[in-house]
Design a protein around this motif. Structure first.
Motif, PDB file in Angstrom:
ATOM      1  N   SER A 187     118.834  27.353  51.897  1.00  0.00           N
ATOM      2  CA  SER A 187     117.606  28.128  51.671  1.00  0.00           C
ATOM      3  C   SER A 187     116.499  27.255  51.092  1.00  0.00           C
ATOM      4  O   SER A 187     115.323  27.391  51.468  1.00  0.00           O
ATOM      5  N   VAL A 188     116.864  26.352  50.184  1.00  0.00           N
ATOM      6  CA  VAL A 188     115.859  25.450  49.602  1.00  0.00           C
ATOM      7  C   VAL A 188     115.321  24.493  50.664  1.00  0.00           C
ATOM      8  O   VAL A 188     114.100  24.246  50.724  1.00  0.00           O
ATOM      9  N   LEU A 205     127.558  37.024  49.582  1.00  0.00           N
ATOM     10  CA  LEU A 205     128.643  36.875  48.605  1.00  0.00           C
ATOM     11  C   LEU A 205     129.351  38.196  48.348  1.00  0.00           C
ATOM     12  O   LEU A 205     130.578  38.262  48.241  1.00  0.00           O
ATOM     13  N   TYR A 206     128.566  39.268  48.267  1.00  0.00           N
ATOM     14  CA  TYR A 206     129.151  40.590  48.044  1.00  0.00           C
ATOM     15  C   TYR A 206     130.055  40.977  49.201  1.00  0.00           C
ATOM     16  O   TYR A 206     131.174  41.476  49.000  1.00  0.00           O
ATOM     17  N   VAL A 207     129.597  40.729  50.428  1.00  0.00           N
ATOM     18  CA  VAL A 207     130.398  41.064  51.617  1.00  0.00           C
ATOM     19  C   VAL A 207     131.698  40.243  51.639  1.00  0.00           C
ATOM     20  O   VAL A 207     132.767  40.765  51.972  1.00  0.00           O
ATOM     21  N   PHE A 240     115.426  34.961  50.140  1.00  0.00           N
ATOM     22  CA  PHE A 240     116.635  34.150  50.340  1.00  0.00           C
ATOM     23  C   PHE A 240     117.694  34.472  49.282  1.00  0.00           C
ATOM     24  O   PHE A 240     118.889  34.536  49.581  1.00  0.00           O
ATOM     25  N   VAL A 241     117.266  34.651  48.040  1.00  0.00           N
ATOM     26  CA  VAL A 241     118.202  34.969  46.948  1.00  0.00           C
ATOM     27  C   VAL A 241     118.931  36.278  47.235  1.00  0.00           C
ATOM     28  O   VAL A 241     120.156  36.373  47.051  1.00  0.00           O
ATOM     29  N   LEU A 242     118.218  37.280  47.704  1.00  0.00           N
ATOM     30  CA  LEU A 242     118.823  38.576  48.014  1.00  0.00           C
ATOM     31  C   LEU A 242     119.788  38.466  49.198  1.00  0.00           C
ATOM     32  O   LEU A 242     120.844  39.106  49.206  1.00  0.00           O
ATOM     33  N   ILE A 243     119.421  37.661  50.199  1.00  0.00           N
ATOM     34  CA  ILE A 243     120.311  37.470  51.355  1.00  0.00           C
ATOM     35  C   ILE A 243     121.615  36.800  50.914  1.00  0.00           C
ATOM     36  O   ILE A 243     122.712  37.218  51.306  1.00  0.00           O
TER      37      ILE A 243
END
Length: 485
Positions: free
Chosen positions: A166-167, A198-200, A190-193
């Protein structure tokens, strides 16, 4: 350094777990370098300030677990995953998920009706992040309490890789747009994606404690109450600790403009590169110590503190090359180096509290006592930062106030162990004060190269004066490892 003592406690498995978590944390450090130095450059000071406001408030959203995640961790820590009552754990999983959805709805409604401008966007993003972060934290607790450090470590590595990607994309966009500064909303997306991915991943890995029949009835209602009763003091104590560590940034965000806050936050961004290194031991230490006899726990406490402070004051050498790099690569953030110089030694006190003392309070079942001490220190911290701002009205004064508060926090937190274990605490505390004073004096010199060599020399001399035994143990452990090779 600490691995020798922990190795003696629990054997090769503990050492392997620390290595696994350390390697994953090394990946986090690498991604942290990308985020820490490239994101401020492509966003600019003001937009970076808005992003850091998001991260500031993100540190508080853990309170919405209401102690359930923490209670499950404390109650079931040390039990193998295969031996968990899956129906019971599923009920906790579903309960905490429903709570997060309810909180999400409340925050979105509050944001739409009561907030304006950038804060409306930031808090709506926080509401989404809250669900993913708290659910991920819950699964991380499950992985840690069942000693499944492979799962924990792999997801840290995935997070680090996605963060680096992302960076890199942000930097590409920056150069494609002829070096025009980007909006913080790009990176926040990007942070939310990444948090969603990670949650998935955790959801798939722990599907057997997420989906399926869950235990019900009055017996489980009692279990929920017990878990909250156990976890809530620990959660609130942890949140108080977070507030104590964040209160100076909170004051700067309220009383100064966004640009000043962006520069101030950049100093803590550099500090976080070191704190990631200490979290590997913090992650492993509680489940390991819980399996250790009380006699052994008392015996190793002073050594754990000694190893931690020796490591932190060694890391202070990083200030000098970082200063040279920031002045060259990010000249608009040069002012943050003074803040970094002030708060860096405070990391020795905060690391001992968060890595060693907090885990010992949990082991001794003294979460309530730790909570009351944290509330007291939080009050002292608010008062100290308010006085610093009222008298001096400078970010530097607030930084000094935060370091003084950490010293008081250290003394109050250790008072229990002085009485309980009769530990000889003076040597470690005197070492911290001497090294802090030495760093402040040496870092004021104009020549950073001379300062680096001088501080490194003083650090090595101080080890032989204060911690000769630690040096001998480390050399002995290294010699044994080399001999085996």
């Amino acid at each position: 350094m600490m691995t020798g003592e922990i190795h003696n406690m629990s054997g090769n498995s503990t050492l392997k777990n620390i290595v696994k978590v350390s390697l994953s944390n090394l990946c986090i450090v690498i991604s942290g370098v990308f985020v820490g130095f490239l994101i401020p450059k492509v966003l600019g000071v003001e937009e970076y300030g808005y992003y850091k406001i998001f991260t500031l408030y993100a540190t508080y959203i853990g309170i919405f677990s209401f102690g359930i995640s923490e209670g499950v961790y404390l109650k079931y820590s040390g039990i193998e995953y295969s031996r968990l009552n899956k129906q019971k754990i599923r009920c906790f999983t579903k309960l905490i998920f429903y709570i997060q959805i309810a909180v999400l709805a409340v925050i979105i409604l509050f944001s739409l009706f009561f907030l304006n401008g950038e804060y409306k966007y930031i808090f709506i993003a926080l509401s989404i992040y809250l669900v993913e972060l708290n659910m991920t934290a819950y699964y991380q607790y499950v992985a840690q309490m069942t000693l499944r450090f492979n799962d924990y470590s792999m997801r840290n590595i995935v997070k680090s890789m996605l963060t680096v990607v992302s960076v890199v994309l942000m930097v590409c966009i920056y150069y494609i747009n002829s070096k025009q500064l980007l909006s913080y909303k790009w990176y926040l997306t990007f942070v939310l994606i990444i948090s969603t991915v990670l949650y998935v991943l955790y959801l798939r890995k722990f599907c057997d404690i997420t989906f399926g029949n869950a235990e019900k009835g009055t017996i489980f209602t009692y279990e929920i109450k017990e878990v909250i009763r156990i976890g809530m003091p620990f959660l609130i104590a942890s949140m108080c600790s977070t507030l104590i560590l964040n209160i100076d940034r909170q004051f700067v965000s309220i009383y100064f403009d966004t640009k000043t806050y962006g520069v101030y936050s950049f100093a803590y961004n550099m500090l976080s590169l070191v704190t990631v290194c200490t979290s590997a031991i913090s992650t492993v230490i509680y489940p390991v110590l819980k399996k250790t006899s009380e006699c052994k726990i008392k015996e190793i406490y002073p050594s754990l503190v000694s190893y931690m402070v020796c490591f932190i004051f060694l890391s202070l050498n990083a200030y000098f090359p970082l200063s040279i790099f920031v002045k060259w690569f990010l000249p608009q953030y040069t002012y943050s180096l003074e803040i970094f110089r002030i708060v860096f030694p405070g990391l020795a006190f905060s690391s001992v509290i968060s890595v060693v003392m907090q885990n010992y309070y949990k082991l001794m079942n003294k979460n309530h006592l730790f909570f009351f001490k944290n509330v007291l220190v939080l009050g002292i911290s608010i008062a100290a930062n308010f006085i610093a701002y009222y008298w001096f009205k400078t970010p530097e004064a607030i930084s000094y106030a935060s370091v003084v508060t950490l010293i008081i926090y250290y003394l109050l937190a250790e008072s229990y162990f002085r009485n309980k274990f009769a530990v000889k605490w003076h040597k470690n505390f005197l070492y911290c004060i001497c090294m802090t004073a030495g760093f402040y004096i040496i870092s004021r010199l104009n020549n950073l190269y001379v300062s680096f060599l001088l501080y490194l020399t003083i650090y090595l001399l101080s080890l032989f004066i204060f911690h000769r035994g630690v040096v001998k143990k480390v050399i002995y452990i290294l010699f044994r490892k080399i001999k085996r090779l």
